[in-house]
Scaffold this motif. Structure first.
Motif, PDB file in Angstrom:
ATOM      1  N   PHE A 156      54.008  49.116 -12.335  1.00  0.00           N
ATOM      2  CA  PHE A 156      52.179  50.091 -12.531  1.00  0.00           C
ATOM      3  C   PHE A 156      52.705  51.770 -13.590  1.00  0.00           C
ATOM      4  O   PHE A 156      53.214  52.072 -13.508  1.00  0.00           O
ATOM      5  N   LEU A 157      51.378  51.555 -14.145  1.00  0.00           N
ATOM      6  CA  LEU A 157      51.279  52.738 -14.751  1.00  0.00           C
ATOM      7  C   LEU A 157      49.931  53.892 -13.965  1.00  0.00           C
ATOM      8  O   LEU A 157      49.113  53.730 -14.344  1.00  0.00           O
ATOM      9  N   VAL A 158      50.646  55.057 -13.425  1.00  0.00           N
ATOM     10  CA  VAL A 158      49.950  56.037 -12.776  1.00  0.00           C
ATOM     11  C   VAL A 158      49.626  56.923 -13.655  1.00  0.00           C
ATOM     12  O   VAL A 158      51.017  57.601 -15.177  1.00  0.00           O
ATOM     13  N   SER A 195      50.872  43.678 -20.044  1.00  0.00           N
ATOM     14  CA  SER A 195      51.492  44.850 -20.230  1.00  0.00           C
ATOM     15  C   SER A 195      50.693  45.847 -19.646  1.00  0.00           C
ATOM     16  O   SER A 195      49.158  46.045 -20.025  1.00  0.00           O
ATOM     17  N   SER A 196      50.439  47.025 -18.879  1.00  0.00           N
ATOM     18  CA  SER A 196      49.937  47.964 -18.199  1.00  0.00           C
ATOM     19  C   SER A 196      49.869  48.862 -19.568  1.00  0.00           C
ATOM     20  O   SER A 196      48.795  49.079 -20.147  1.00  0.00           O
ATOM     21  N   ILE A 247      46.651  51.198 -14.078  1.00  0.00           N
ATOM     22  CA  ILE A 247      46.495  50.102 -14.507  1.00  0.00           C
ATOM     23  C   ILE A 247      48.418  49.518 -14.056  1.00  0.00           C
ATOM     24  O   ILE A 247      49.375  50.027 -14.088  1.00  0.00           O
ATOM     25  N   ILE A 248      47.528  48.162 -13.879  1.00  0.00           N
ATOM     26  CA  ILE A 248      48.640  47.518 -12.847  1.00  0.00           C
ATOM     27  C   ILE A 248      48.872  46.045 -13.279  1.00  0.00           C
ATOM     28  O   ILE A 248      47.814  45.155 -13.699  1.00  0.00           O
ATOM     29  N   ALA A 249      50.086  45.801 -14.019  1.00  0.00           N
ATOM     30  CA  ALA A 249      50.023  44.868 -14.424  1.00  0.00           C
ATOM     31  C   ALA A 249      50.927  43.470 -13.730  1.00  0.00           C
ATOM     32  O   ALA A 249      51.748  44.481 -12.968  1.00  0.00           O
ATOM     33  N   GLN A 250      50.949  42.347 -13.735  1.00  0.00           N
ATOM     34  CA  GLN A 250      51.148  41.754 -12.669  1.00  0.00           C
ATOM     35  C   GLN A 250      51.280  40.640 -12.995  1.00  0.00           C
ATOM     36  O   GLN A 250      50.833  40.252 -13.440  1.00  0.00           O
ATOM     37  N   ARG A 251      52.424  39.292 -12.243  1.00  0.00           N
ATOM     38  CA  ARG A 251      52.286  37.820 -12.399  1.00  0.00           C
ATOM     39  C   ARG A 251      52.994  38.032 -10.832  1.00  0.00           C
ATOM     40  O   ARG A 251      53.467  38.646 -10.040  1.00  0.00           O
ATOM     41  N   LEU A 252      52.679  36.400 -10.405  1.00  0.00           N
ATOM     42  CA  LEU A 252      53.186  35.323  -9.442  1.00  0.00           C
ATOM     43  C   LEU A 252      54.127  34.576 -10.125  1.00  0.00           C
ATOM     44  O   LEU A 252      54.650  33.509 -11.012  1.00  0.00           O
ATOM     45  N   VAL A 253      55.414  35.073  -9.230  1.00  0.00           N
ATOM     46  CA  VAL A 253      56.855  33.697  -8.995  1.00  0.00           C
ATOM     47  C   VAL A 253      56.683  32.824  -7.878  1.00  0.00           C
ATOM     48  O   VAL A 253      56.386  33.974  -6.552  1.00  0.00           O
ATOM     49  N   ARG A 254      57.139  32.019  -8.557  1.00  0.00           N
ATOM     50  CA  ARG A 254      58.036  31.311  -6.581  1.00  0.00           C
ATOM     51  C   ARG A 254      58.846  31.675  -6.362  1.00  0.00           C
ATOM     52  O   ARG A 254      60.241  32.402  -6.787  1.00  0.00           O
ATOM     53  N   ASN A 287      60.517  56.907 -15.271  1.00  0.00           N
ATOM     54  CA  ASN A 287      59.854  56.377 -13.286  1.00  0.00           C
ATOM     55  C   ASN A 287      59.246  54.475 -13.540  1.00  0.00           C
ATOM     56  O   ASN A 287      58.560  54.203 -11.867  1.00  0.00           O
ATOM     57  N   MET A 288      58.654  54.058 -14.077  1.00  0.00           N
ATOM     58  CA  MET A 288      57.941  53.001 -14.530  1.00  0.00           C
ATOM     59  C   MET A 288      58.955  51.951 -13.964  1.00  0.00           C
ATOM     60  O   MET A 288      59.950  51.625 -15.371  1.00  0.00           O
ATOM     61  N   ILE A 289      59.052  50.698 -13.515  1.00  0.00           N
ATOM     62  CA  ILE A 289      59.331  49.507 -12.894  1.00  0.00           C
ATOM     63  C   ILE A 289      58.626  48.872 -13.452  1.00  0.00           C
ATOM     64  O   ILE A 289      57.787  48.695 -13.022  1.00  0.00           O
ATOM     65  N   SER A 290      59.457  48.235 -14.927  1.00  0.00           N
ATOM     66  CA  SER A 290      58.695  47.464 -15.474  1.00  0.00           C
ATOM     67  C   SER A 290      58.214  45.881 -15.044  1.00  0.00           C
ATOM     68  O   SER A 290      59.572  45.430 -13.196  1.00  0.00           O
TER      69      SER A 290
END
Length: 369
Positions: free
Chosen positions: A318-320, A241-242, A266-273, A339-342
């Motif tokens: 997105f963790l600004v 996570s971020s 800090i950006i945490a990311q994943r890829l989904v189909r 207001n951070m979207i998990s």
């Protein structure tokens, strides 16, 4: 099989893999069989099973294409081959029944690096573009291997790639050659590590530096120092996570006051189909998401897709680093962004939109409520 037929068959197999958007191709010898699998949209799929008697011939042909030593079968080898203008990284590994070979398709087509294609929300896209224009600071992208971190960084670099900026990158290995950016690969055999290359970069009058991955304290220290002395630094970390990125850098020995003053995003990311638009159907039962009972789509499978899915889209958190977050880092407090979207909520939004399935979300993020 005649040599000419084998060459033609392997070439066709590789071209088919490219047509199916495979990212990796696995050649695997077992005691009684030989298996070829392709990773498509992040999931391995069985593709074909040639006769086991062809195992050595296939391995030799792939090595010849990559100019590797075909006589060496006891040690791993690495190299690169090119087919249809696509570069593929090759890795050989001795296994109990011969040699396993994996080809990684290198995403070396710059046209695919548009930042608008990543799947950012409008707000996230605006935020990312604003912070990319900062004169200095550290932007981190986090997530496991295969979550699209490198593509996010390259998309940012493509925007920044202007003639009035000196951009340097250090990578292990270089994933996508970019005209206008000075890219240096790590070479451990020659003693060329991340930290040594970064120190050399700082003597090359850089404006922007991209570090393939922060792996150790020395690399982290140089990145933080550069981010505080007038350079924009982009890099990746392996965290889930971020917020965990702060903890990970702490564990490397970086003090909180340095993190608070240098990190900007800090950006945490994943890829989904993504569900195939041709065959997805509404499930019989409703599901409960965010206290809301909604219909959802499921994968069926058709000629246009594999298992009901076609392509992938990113989930982003997105963790600004706002002044409030800076204070929380400085005071060693629990970080509580507003207001951070998990990642979970970003995924739930895609389920509501019919872009992906709940099953796919659980596959990528695990169980959650």
């Amino acid at each position: 099989m005649q040599q000419e037929q084998l060459v033609e068959s392997i070439n066709q197999l590789l071209l088919d893999a490219l047509a199916k958007r495979a990212s990796d191709i696995h050649f695997e010898p077992y005691q009684h069989s030989y298996r070829i699998r392709m990773r498509i949209d992040g999931v391995l799929q069985d593709m074909t099973s040639p006769p086991l008697t062809l195992a050595k011939q296939i391995a030799a042909r792939l090595k010849i294409m990559a100019k590797l030593n075909i006589a060496e079968q006891r040690l791993p080898q690495d190299g690169q081959l090119v087919i249809d203008h696509y570069a593929m990284r090759i890795s050989t590994l001795p296994v109990i029944n011969g040699e396993k070979i994996v080809l990684r398709v290198m995403d070396n087509h710059e046209s695919q690096l548009a930042i608008t294609d990543l799947g950012f929300t409008a707000q996230d896209l605006t935020t990312f573009q604003q912070i990319l224009n900062y004169p200095q600071g550290l932007i981190l992208v986090t997530g496991p291997t295969g979550s699209g971190k490198t593509m996010t960084l390259y998309s940012g670099l493509k925007i920044l790639n202007q003639t009035d900026r000196n951009i340097c990158s250090v990578e292990d290995p270089i994933e996508i050659p970019l005209e206008g950016i000075n890219q240096t690969p790590v070479n451990l055999k020659a003693g060329l590590t991340f930290s040594i290359i970064l120190r050399a970069f700082l003597r090359q009058d850089p404006d922007i530096m991209m570090i393939g991955e922060i792996r150790d304290k020395e690399t982290a220290e140089i990145a933080i120092q550069a981010a505080q002395t007038g350079h924009l630094i982009l890099s990746t970390l392996h965290t889930n996570s971020s917020i965990e990125a702060i903890t990970r850098l702490n564990q490397m020995g970086i003090e909180n006051y340095l993190l608070a003053s240098s990190i900007k995003l800090i950006i945490a990311q994943r890829l989904v189909r993504k569900l195939c638009p041709h065959c997805k159907v509404v499930a019989n039962e409703l599901i409960k998401l965010e206290q809301e009972v909604i219909p959802h789509f499921i994968a069926m499978g058709c000629n246009h897709c594999i298992g009901g899915y076609q392509g992938r889209i990113g989930l982003y958190e997105f963790l600004v680093i706002t002044p409030e977050i800076q204070q929380q880092i400085l005071n060693h407090q629990v970080i509580t962004p507003i207001n951070m979207i998990s990642l979970q909520n970003a995924g739930k939004n895609l389920v509501k939109q019919g872009m992906t399935s709940l099953a796919e979300l659980h596959r990528v993020l695990g169980d959650f409520r």
